[in-house]
Design a protein around this motif. Structure first.
Motif, PDB file in Angstrom:
ATOM      1  N   ASP A  17      14.190 -10.911 -23.427  1.00 28.33           N
ATOM      2  CA  ASP A  17      14.285 -10.928 -21.969  1.00 28.33           C
ATOM      3  C   ASP A  17      13.261 -11.903 -21.399  1.00 28.33           C
ATOM      4  N   PHE A  18      13.365 -12.169 -20.093  1.00 27.76           N
ATOM      5  CA  PHE A  18      12.495 -13.150 -19.446  1.00 27.76           C
ATOM      6  C   PHE A  18      11.062 -12.638 -19.278  1.00 27.76           C
ATOM      7  N   ASN A  19      10.867 -11.333 -19.455  1.00 28.33           N
ATOM      8  CA  ASN A  19       9.552 -10.766 -19.174  1.00 28.33           C
ATOM      9  C   ASN A  19       8.615 -10.814 -20.385  1.00 28.33           C
ATOM     10  N   THR A  20       9.197 -10.583 -21.574  1.00 28.31           N
ATOM     11  CA  THR A  20       8.311 -10.443 -22.737  1.00 28.31           C
ATOM     12  C   THR A  20       8.374 -11.631 -23.701  1.00 28.31           C
ATOM     13  N   THR A  21       9.318 -12.516 -23.514  1.00 26.07           N
ATOM     14  CA  THR A  21       9.473 -13.636 -24.442  1.00 26.07           C
ATOM     15  C   THR A  21       8.296 -14.610 -24.317  1.00 26.07           C
ATOM     16  N   LYS A  22       7.808 -15.065 -25.492  1.00 21.91           N
ATOM     17  CA  LYS A  22       6.660 -15.990 -25.490  1.00 21.91           C
ATOM     18  C   LYS A  22       7.159 -17.421 -25.740  1.00 21.91           C
ATOM     19  N   LEU A  23       6.783 -18.314 -24.834  1.00 20.76           N
ATOM     20  CA  LEU A  23       7.303 -19.688 -24.902  1.00 20.76           C
ATOM     21  C   LEU A  23       6.168 -20.700 -24.957  1.00 20.76           C
ATOM     22  N   VAL A  24       6.319 -21.668 -25.861  1.00 17.89           N
ATOM     23  CA  VAL A  24       5.379 -22.794 -25.916  1.00 17.89           C
ATOM     24  C   VAL A  24       6.161 -24.056 -25.533  1.00 17.89           C
ATOM     25  N   CYS A  25       5.586 -24.864 -24.670  1.00 19.27           N
ATOM     26  CA  CYS A  25       6.244 -26.113 -24.312  1.00 19.27           C
ATOM     27  C   CYS A  25       5.349 -27.272 -24.708  1.00 19.27           C
ATOM     28  N   ASN A  26       5.821 -28.139 -25.598  1.00 22.30           N
ATOM     29  CA  ASN A  26       5.026 -29.303 -25.994  1.00 22.30           C
ATOM     30  C   ASN A  26       5.443 -30.484 -25.151  1.00 22.30           C
ATOM     31  N   GLY A  27       4.469 -31.070 -24.469  1.00 27.27           N
ATOM     32  CA  GLY A  27       4.744 -32.080 -23.454  1.00 27.27           C
ATOM     33  C   GLY A  27       4.413 -31.430 -22.131  1.00 27.27           C
ATOM     34  N   ALA A  28       3.732 -32.199 -21.279  1.00 25.23           N
ATOM     35  CA  ALA A  28       3.366 -31.658 -19.964  1.00 25.23           C
ATOM     36  C   ALA A  28       3.614 -32.739 -18.926  1.00 25.23           C
ATOM     37  N   GLY A  29       4.734 -33.445 -19.141  1.00 30.53           N
ATOM     38  CA  GLY A  29       5.082 -34.526 -18.226  1.00 30.53           C
ATOM     39  C   GLY A  29       6.182 -34.102 -17.284  1.00 30.53           C
ATOM     40  N   ALA A  30       6.959 -35.099 -16.848  1.00 28.89           N
ATOM     41  CA  ALA A  30       7.992 -34.886 -15.843  1.00 28.89           C
ATOM     42  C   ALA A  30       8.919 -33.733 -16.242  1.00 28.89           C
ATOM     43  N   ALA A  31       9.530 -33.857 -17.428  1.00 29.79           N
ATOM     44  CA  ALA A  31      10.543 -32.886 -17.837  1.00 29.79           C
ATOM     45  C   ALA A  31       9.913 -31.509 -18.059  1.00 29.79           C
ATOM     46  N   ALA A  32       8.780 -31.498 -18.746  1.00 26.21           N
ATOM     47  CA  ALA A  32       8.167 -30.222 -19.119  1.00 26.21           C
ATOM     48  C   ALA A  32       7.711 -29.426 -17.884  1.00 26.21           C
ATOM     49  N   ILE A  33       7.017 -30.091 -16.987  1.00 25.62           N
ATOM     50  CA  ILE A  33       6.508 -29.370 -15.808  1.00 25.62           C
ATOM     51  C   ILE A  33       7.669 -28.787 -14.995  1.00 25.62           C
ATOM     52  N   ALA A  34       8.727 -29.595 -14.833  1.00 24.09           N
ATOM     53  CA  ALA A  34       9.879 -29.107 -14.050  1.00 24.09           C
ATOM     54  C   ALA A  34      10.563 -27.940 -14.762  1.00 24.09           C
ATOM     55  N   CYS A  35      10.648 -28.021 -16.083  1.00 19.55           N
ATOM     56  CA  CYS A  35      11.265 -26.909 -16.825  1.00 19.55           C
ATOM     57  C   CYS A  35      10.468 -25.625 -16.592  1.00 19.55           C
ATOM     58  N   MET A  36       9.140 -25.745 -16.674  1.00 20.20           N
ATOM     59  CA  MET A  36       8.313 -24.546 -16.494  1.00 20.20           C
ATOM     60  C   MET A  36       8.444 -24.016 -15.064  1.00 20.20           C
ATOM     61  N   ASP A  37       8.432 -24.948 -14.079  1.00 23.76           N
ATOM     62  CA  ASP A  37       8.598 -24.512 -12.678  1.00 23.76           C
ATOM     63  C   ASP A  37       9.904 -23.745 -12.506  1.00 23.76           C
ATOM     64  N   LEU A  38      10.981 -24.301 -13.059  1.00 20.67           N
ATOM     65  CA  LEU A  38      12.294 -23.686 -12.815  1.00 20.67           C
ATOM     66  C   LEU A  38      12.412 -22.328 -13.508  1.00 20.67           C
ATOM     67  N   ILE A  39      11.987 -22.268 -14.781  1.00 22.90           N
ATOM     68  CA  ILE A  39      12.186 -20.960 -15.438  1.00 22.90           C
ATOM     69  C   ILE A  39      11.290 -19.887 -14.818  1.00 22.90           C
ATOM     70  N   LYS A  40      10.117 -20.316 -14.340  1.00 19.92           N
ATOM     71  CA  LYS A  40       9.271 -19.333 -13.636  1.00 19.92           C
ATOM     72  C   LYS A  40       9.969 -18.890 -12.345  1.00 19.92           C
ATOM     73  N   ALA A  41      10.569 -19.862 -11.641  1.00 19.24           N
ATOM     74  CA  ALA A  41      11.283 -19.503 -10.397  1.00 19.24           C
ATOM     75  C   ALA A  41      12.451 -18.564 -10.693  1.00 19.24           C
TER      76      ALA A  41
END
Ligand SMILES: NC(=O)C1=CN([C@@H]2O[C@H](COP(=O)(O)OP(=O)(O)OC[C@H]3O[C@@H](n4cnc5c(N)ncnc54)[C@H](OP(=O)(O)O)[C@@H]3O)[C@@H](O)[C@H]2O)C=CC1
Ligand SMILES: CC(=O)C(=O)O
Ligand SMILES: [Mg+2]
Length: 763
Positions: free
Chosen positions: A194-218
């Motif tokens: 589920d979205f609450n307990t799943t642990k995610l690592v994102c490698n890259g902190a550029g355009a694509a990565a930051i937007a991905c994190m923003d959206l999934i958090k939203a």
């Protein structure tokens, strides 16, 4: 450069030379501009330009909304880059980004009928870039920013969104985020997370990565369970090196300092960094049933093969089209802009992005209907680890995603135009796409699943060798190169072509152990047609078309392709000496004309000179059969210069008679005529002037009254109308043979080889 491949992971299907040729052949680049209004007469000129053009000018000045009615604005998107983050290749500059931007423009057109132009802006300075773009608003209905590196991309996009009243959308941020979010929703569901307990690592902190994190958090993903990494390792709270405000917003409270440490026990990893960034040990250390999205392009952080070697419980996705689960923004931007343009949205907001992600995720869970299965390698995909997201060629995308986006735009008040009936809108959207793209895709995939041996009869020619290599590299089967080994090898070396590859075989007719069998076979066929044994021996020994046709006739190859060095009718005569007509059929040539998002089958373009009424009826049946095999429901128009008896002329009699014959045969496809081409191709004209016609839409199979009209019209369409003409494809032979036009390019030859392979398969 010639034979190098575009990828080093062994999964590539094109060579570097092919990629360069593709871009340089014909008109350089991938785009051209075509007028949509006639520009032939003084009157046209007076309307299109001065004085007529003054009228819409004044109308727009008075009411800016009318620009959507009188100009291209409402369907026109600019793809704009400065080339600072081209794919995963890094900062290679504005000019070098042009092939990618042209490519994005072509994808807009191909997938969603959005007109688009690429603009490369030669500055790395955010303010200069913003100043350049901000004034372009009147030209476009939307701005698609592309391949601009972080953090400048964040400043550029947010500033332009403030300054412009049309959607400004940085594709690498939001396009990627939408597709990755859709894939993630499904992968999480499939692995019982589920979205609450799943642990995610994102490698890259550029355009694509930051937007991905923003959206999934939203969308509700728990921020506490996300760790972001960049070239310096984990982005932790308190880090100072290589930071910016966008990274800081996602800084994690963690003791982990390296990607390696962060990935231990992680459920999900996103790669939005660079080729090869994930090691096997990192993947090994993840939780059971890990979700791995290695999205760097063109080469992922780790390949599916590498992952498969170390664990079998992963859900794996990449940004590439040649692996299952392609998480690539191509699934998004054409359709998102389609929906935004159709409601004249002032922006693409979070609600529209989330709606697109959910629609995409939902689509992958739906049962795949028959006509859609065609786009999926001939296999009906079922929602699961190998299918978490639709493929770009899925024809349902055009009718699903824009509707969700448009609806969200209307609901959130950013639409400047309301769409009343969304079901009607969805139907209109489907009609925007020609099925040819998915048809070709299906054809290739079916052959790939059941590879065929194709004999290339003129293998001493350079373009034929290149086609043969491409045929095997695409996994379509074995290419048999017919010719003298020494000449083939010398020519290959001169052209820098490496023939020592799996699935390439060279057959020298003079040395073949099968020569006697072919001579016996052919002599039995020709001995009563004036051929002496000696003549037949000469044909088999010396003529490649005869030898190749015998190979196919006797089962030593599945299909054959020829035609680059000899004219069509000579090649056809050679082939027909060796191969019979399929029982109950008639040999004809059908040309596929692809123009303005529609495909029309034209027959007979190769065999019958002056067909009788009976011949025309047979031609109609063969052509309709081919259209069906290509996935089209045939609507056959029997063409003439007259329409339903007017003007009166005896040349139309046989066409009318052919319709009567077909009626008597109770054929299972729609057919009508005689009719002129403009009526056949224009359903509105057909309905308004001849309301009794039996065709339910514009014709997609045109049966010509004679070969001269068939040949003249297809060639004119190609030269004057800018249509792509494929063929003539030979239909009705008992074995599968295709003949290219003389001097055909390698890409044409490999297409014909694939079609020959497809026809040999009884698919
Ligand atoms: N599949 C898809 O649809 C898409 C894929 N992508 C891919 O994502 C990647 C990034 O693109 P984009 O965000 O536009 O580019 P940016 O230049 O904006 O960002 C690149 C980021 O990757 C980081 N990075 C680079 N190499 C490594 C590495 N070896 N280990 C860890 N981090 C690394 C950089 O770190 P630092 O900040 O320290 O410099 C930076 O944060 C590209 O490969 C691109 O092809 C992008 C868009 C769409
Ligand atoms: C797909 C894409 O936009 C990229 O890799 O940059
Ligand atoms: Mg990009």
């Amino acid at each position: 450069m010639s034979d190098k491949t575009t990828s080093t992971n062994g999964k590539t299907s094109v060579t570097d030379q092919e990629a360069l040729d593709f871009h340089s052949q014909g008109r350089p680049g991938k785009l051209e501009i075509t007028p949509t209004k006639p520009m032939a007469t003084q009157r046209d000129l007076s309307l299109a330009y001065s004085p007529g053009v003054a009228v819409p000018v004044k109308a727009i000045a008075e009411n800016p909304d009318t620009a959507y009615d009188y100009t291209t604005r409402g369907n026109m998107v600019a793809v704009i880059s400065n080339g600072t983050a081209i794919l995963g290749l890094g900062n290679l500059g504005a000019l070098a980004s042009k092939p990618v931007m042209e490519g994005k423009s072509v994808l807009f057109k191909r997938f969603a009928d959005v007109d688009s132009i690429d603009l490369e802006v030669d500055t790395e300075d955010a303010d200069e870039f913003i100043n350049c773009v901000r004034y372009l608003g009147p030209s476009f209905g939307g701005i698609n920013l592309e391949d601009i590196k972080a953090p400048e991309c964040f400043i550029i996009e947010s500033r332009l969104r403030e300054l412009m009243d049309i959607p400004v959308f940085h594709d690498d941020q939001h396009g990627t985020a939408i597709i990755a979010a859709a894939g993630l929703i499904n992968a999480i569901a499939l692995t019982g997370r589920d979205f609450n307990t799943t642990k995610l690592v994102c490698n890259g902190a550029g355009a694509a990565a930051i937007a991905c994190m923003d959206l999934i958090k939203a969308m509700g993903f728990n921020p506490a369970n996300i760790i972001l990494c960049d070239t310096k390792g984990v982005i932790y709270q308190g880090r100072t090196e290589g930071m910016n405000q966008w990274k800081s917003a996602h800084a994690a409270k963690t003791d982990n300092r390296t990607l390696e440490e962060a990935m231990k026990g992680a459920d999900v990893v996103f790669g939005l960094s660079q080729k090869g960034a994930f090691t096997e040990d990192m993947i090994r250390s993840m939780a059971p049933k890990p979700i791995i999205f290695a999205m760097a392009n063109p080469d992922p952080e780790i390949t599916p093969e590498e992952v498969a070697r170390i664990r079998d419980d992963a859900i794996m996705a990449t940004g590439r089209s040649d692996y299952p689960n392609q998480v690539n923004n191509v699934l998004g931007f054409p359709y998102i802009f389609r929906g935004a343009l159709d409601v004249r949205a002032s922006q693409i907001n979070d609600a529209m992005k989330i709606a697109a992600a959910k629609a995409l995720a939902d689509l992958a869970r739906e049962d795949v209907p028959d006509d859609v299965a065609a786009a999926y390698q001939g296999v009906r995909p079922r929602f699961g680890p190998q299918y978490i997201i639709p493929v770009p060629f899925d024809p349902r995308l055009i009718s699903a995603i824009p509707v969700a986006v448009a609806k969200a735009a209307m609901e959130t008040g950013v639409a400047r135009r309301e769409l009343g009936d969304l079901e009607e809108y969805s139907r209109e959207l489907s009609a925007r796409r020609d099925p040819m793209a998915s048809t070709t895709q299906r054809l290739y995939e079916r052959v790939r699943r059941s590879p065929r041996r194709v004999v290339f009869a003129e293998a001493e020619e350079e373009q034929v060798m290149r086609a043969a290599i491409s045929y095997t590299a695409q996994g379509l089967g074995t290419a048999i190169l017919l010719g003298r080994d020494d000449i083939i090898r010398a020519n290959a070396e001169r052209a820098g072509i490496d023939l020592d590859r799996p699935n390439i075989k060279i057959t020298n007719a003079r040395l073949s152990a099968r020569v006697d069998a072919y001579i016996d076979y052919l002599y039995a066929r020709l001995q009563r047609q004036g051929f002496l044994l000696r003549d037949v021996q000469r044909l088999v020994h010396n003529d490649r078309n005869h030898f190749a046709s015998c190979m196919v006739a006797l089962g030593d190859a599945d299909a054959m392709v020829t035609g680059t060095t000899r004219n069509y009718s000579t090649a056809l005569e050679d082939v027909r000496r060796c191969i019979s007509t399929k029982p109950g059929h008639r040999v004809i040539g059908v040309s596929l004309v692809v123009s303005r998002n529609r495909t029309v089958f034209v027959a007979d373009t190769a065999v019958h000179d002056m067909p009788s009424a009976e011949d025309l009826a047979d031609i109609a049946e063969e052509a309709a059969g081919l259209a069906r095999r290509f996935g089209y429901e045939p609507r056959v128009a029997m063409l003439a210069y007259s329409t339903f008896g007017h003007p009166v002329g005896e040349r139309s009699d046989k066409v009318r008679e052919a319709v009567r014959i077909l009626d008597k045969r109770n054929v299972t496809f729609e057919v009508d005529g005689e009719m002129a081409a403009d009526v056949a191709l224009n359903h509105h004209k057909m309905q308004s002037q001849y309301p009794f016609t039996r065709l339910s839409g514009a014709a997609n199979v045109l049966v010509m009254p004679a070969i001269h009209s068939a040949s003249i019209s297809t060639k004119m369409l190609q030269e004057l109308g800018g249509a792509t003409v494929i063929g003539p494809l030979l239909v009705g032979l008992d074995k599968s043979v295709q003949i290219t036009s003389m001097g055909a390019k390698d890409s044409d030859i490999v297409n014909m080889a694939a079609i020959a392979a497809y026809n040999s398969g009884g698919f």
